[in-house]
Design an enzyme around this catalytic site. Structure first.
Site, PDB file in Angstrom:
ATOM      1  N   LYS A  22       0.823  -1.211   0.000  1.00  0.00           N
ATOM      2  CA  LYS A  22       0.000   0.000   0.000  1.00  0.00           C
ATOM      3  C   LYS A  22       0.857   1.260   0.000  1.00  0.00           C
ATOM      4  O   LYS A  22       0.639   2.172  -0.795  1.00  0.00           O
ATOM      5  CB  LYS A  22      -0.911  -0.004   1.230  1.00  0.00           C
ATOM      6  CG  LYS A  22      -1.605   1.325   1.532  1.00  0.00           C
ATOM      7  CD  LYS A  22      -2.372   1.236   2.834  1.00  0.00           C
ATOM      8  CE  LYS A  22      -3.038   2.579   3.168  1.00  0.00           C
ATOM      9  NZ  LYS A  22      -2.101   3.555   3.737  1.00  0.00           N
ATOM     10  N   ARG A  97      -4.482  10.419   3.060  1.00  0.00           N
ATOM     11  CA  ARG A  97      -3.196  10.884   3.554  1.00  0.00           C
ATOM     12  C   ARG A  97      -2.179  10.939   2.411  1.00  0.00           C
ATOM     13  O   ARG A  97      -1.370  11.864   2.310  1.00  0.00           O
ATOM     14  CB  ARG A  97      -2.698   9.933   4.649  1.00  0.00           C
ATOM     15  CG  ARG A  97      -1.352  10.332   5.255  1.00  0.00           C
ATOM     16  CD  ARG A  97      -1.472  11.569   6.095  1.00  0.00           C
ATOM     17  NE  ARG A  97      -0.169  12.041   6.568  1.00  0.00           N
ATOM     18  CZ  ARG A  97      -0.005  13.151   7.265  1.00  0.00           C
ATOM     19  NH1 ARG A  97      -1.039  13.882   7.568  1.00  0.00           N
ATOM     20  NH2 ARG A  97       1.191  13.517   7.653  1.00  0.00           N
ATOM     21  N   ASP A 121      -5.508   8.100   8.842  1.00  0.00           N
ATOM     22  CA  ASP A 121      -5.790   7.590  10.179  1.00  0.00           C
ATOM     23  C   ASP A 121      -5.762   8.698  11.220  1.00  0.00           C
ATOM     24  O   ASP A 121      -4.952   9.618  11.150  1.00  0.00           O
ATOM     25  CB  ASP A 121      -4.751   6.525  10.576  1.00  0.00           C
ATOM     26  CG  ASP A 121      -4.936   5.248   9.793  1.00  0.00           C
ATOM     27  OD1 ASP A 121      -6.083   4.937   9.442  1.00  0.00           O
ATOM     28  OD2 ASP A 121      -3.938   4.559   9.535  1.00  0.00           O
ATOM     29  N   MET A 341       6.285   7.353  17.410  1.00  0.00           N
ATOM     30  CA  MET A 341       5.949   8.308  16.364  1.00  0.00           C
ATOM     31  C   MET A 341       4.583   8.957  16.551  1.00  0.00           C
ATOM     32  O   MET A 341       4.423  10.161  16.334  1.00  0.00           O
ATOM     33  CB  MET A 341       6.020   7.617  15.000  1.00  0.00           C
ATOM     34  CG  MET A 341       5.934   8.570  13.824  1.00  0.00           C
ATOM     35  SD  MET A 341       6.262   7.748  12.251  1.00  0.00           S
ATOM     36  CE  MET A 341       7.969   7.271  12.457  1.00  0.00           C
TER      37      MET A 341
END
Length: 435
Positions: A22, A97, A121, A341
């Site tokens: 992806k 995104r 997300d 992160m």
């Protein structure tokens, strides 16, 4: 809103093949905008995020042809810049995104690019500073309309330069590389991301006529060229799917073979699963996972608790930490999961705690898991998928649980996993899609 009804406790057996990557797909699809010539991409996964990006390209004026399962051709002969100012473009691009990587190619080829604040997300703050600081260093001007959440960049005469990225951002590196390949002179990018996806992008661009050296390192040197031409490219298998299947097999006591994984591009992922006590065999380019009655988490040499943390490549990808966390709930031993992160990515653990998992959420970035060693099965429950990776982690939990679980908002899982219910049911899972 679609739902999965999952009957847990059913072991899987058989072979499964990972989809195309992806994250690589989003990068190389955007790279097709750099040339008016035909670019053919193979092994494209039929997942929501990728299909929506392809639809967006068609709206932008790109000629798209589906050549067969997973194969498409793209010809960006002309771009409709009036459409880029439309409400429809704002709505479509804001869902993705990966749409932020449209700007680099448009800036390089046309000297201007537009994009709304991208979606994706909901896993905490996801800065775009690296992208736009890089464009500015190349000579572009940047503007952000806080009223409309719309980004624009312009720069007709980009010039190569030296830049030290403030973070090794994968999409930031990809975006800057795509902008730099048509800039005048030499661009040196230090602290560049060097994930296999970025390596694949750079190799594809070189086949298109770009001059990029330092591939697979964190120091990329790009000598600008006048134009790029067409090429053909095949995506790697998705390392996140491979890791998800390894963890799923161990936790559900399944016996599966994951086919054609491109083992050399998995990096530290297999070794980290081994530290969780999960056994596997590399058979050519396949991974065989035997049935696990138990798997025991290692301790560090000094006896301290195992700590599994994400890090820039070749460290562990953050996209797999949700899987490691859920798999640890049925391991023997304890582990600290450290998600450095994103500060919201571990918040799904409350759903696992409701299922009977022993987890202490230390803070937004760290969770300690005390494994059940399969002595206590998780309880079935009703839950909602908050994002792609947490969604598949909850699916793994439901597949190992006692009883029938309901997972709502599975469109989040569909964004990153192609026909996941159908492929797992073919191995013996009991997953019913409703809606």
């Amino acid at each position: 809103m679609a739902t999965f009804e999952v009957k847990g406790g059913t072991p899987l057996e058989g072979e499964i093949r990972p989809q195309g990557a992806k994250n690589e797909a989003l990068q190389v699809l955007c790279a097709t905008l750099l040339t008016p010539e035909k670019v053919i991409i193979h092994n494209i996964p039929a997942i929501v995020d990728v299909l929506q990006l392809i639809e967006l390209f068609e709206k932008m004026g790109v000629i798209v042809h589906r050549l067969g399962e997973g194969s498409y051709s793209f010809e960006a002969k002309e771009i409709d810049f009036d459409y880029l100012q439309s409400d429809d473009y704002r709505d479509r691009a804001a869902r993705l995104r990966g749409s932020v990587m449209i700007i680099g190619p448009l800036l390089a080829r046309y000297g201007v690019g537009y994009i709304p604040k991208p979606g994706g997300d909901k896993i905490g703050r996801r800065r775009l500073d690296t992208h736009f600081i890089g464009f500015q260093k190349l000579g572009a001007e940047f503007d952000f309309d806080t009223g409309t959440n719309f980004f624009s960049v312009s720069g007709k005469n980009l010039k190569g330069c030296y830049m030290l990225l403030d973070e090794a951002s994968v999409t930031g590196t990809a975006n800057i590389v795509m902008a730099a390949v048509l800039a005048k002179g030499r661009t040196t990018i230090y602290n560049a991301a060097c994930e296999p996806y970025v390596q694949q992008l750079c190799r594809m661009l070189n086949r298109m006529g770009a001059l990029i050296s330092g591939i697979a390192s964190n120091l990329l040197v790009i000598d600008g060229v006048e134009s790029l031409h067409g090429t053909a490219h095949t995506l790697l298998p998705d390392m996140i799917e491979v890791g998800s299947f390894i963890g799923m097999a161990a936790m559900t006591r399944s016996r599966i073979t994951i086919k054609d994984v491109s083992f050399e591009n998995l990096g530290i992922i297999p070794a980290q699963f081994a530290r969780m006590g999960i056994e596997f065999e590399q058979r050519g380019d396949d991974i065989y996972i035997p049935r696990h009655e138990h798997y025991e988490i290692e301790s560090f040499i000094d006896g301290s608790i195992m700590n599994i943390a994400d890090a820039p490549w070749p460290g562990l990808t953050p996209d797999l930490l949700s899987v490691f966390l859920v798999v640890a709930t049925q391991a023997k031993g304890s582990v600290l999961i450290h998600q450095k992160m994103f500060e919201s990515r571990l918040f799904f653990v409350d759903k696992l705690i409701d299922m009977g998992a022993q987890i202490i959420l230390c803070d937004p970035h760290r969770a300690t898991v005390i494994g059940h060693d399969h002595k206590i099965r998780l309880r079935a429950t009703t839950m909602t998928s908050p994002d792609i990776r947490a969604g598949v982690a909850l699916l793994i939990a439901a597949m190992s649980a006692d009883g029938r679980s309901i997972i709502q908002n599975v469109e989040q899982i569909d964004r990153g996993y192609q026909n996941i219910d159908g492929r797992l049911n073919a191995l013996g899972a009991c997953i019913r899609r409703i809606g």
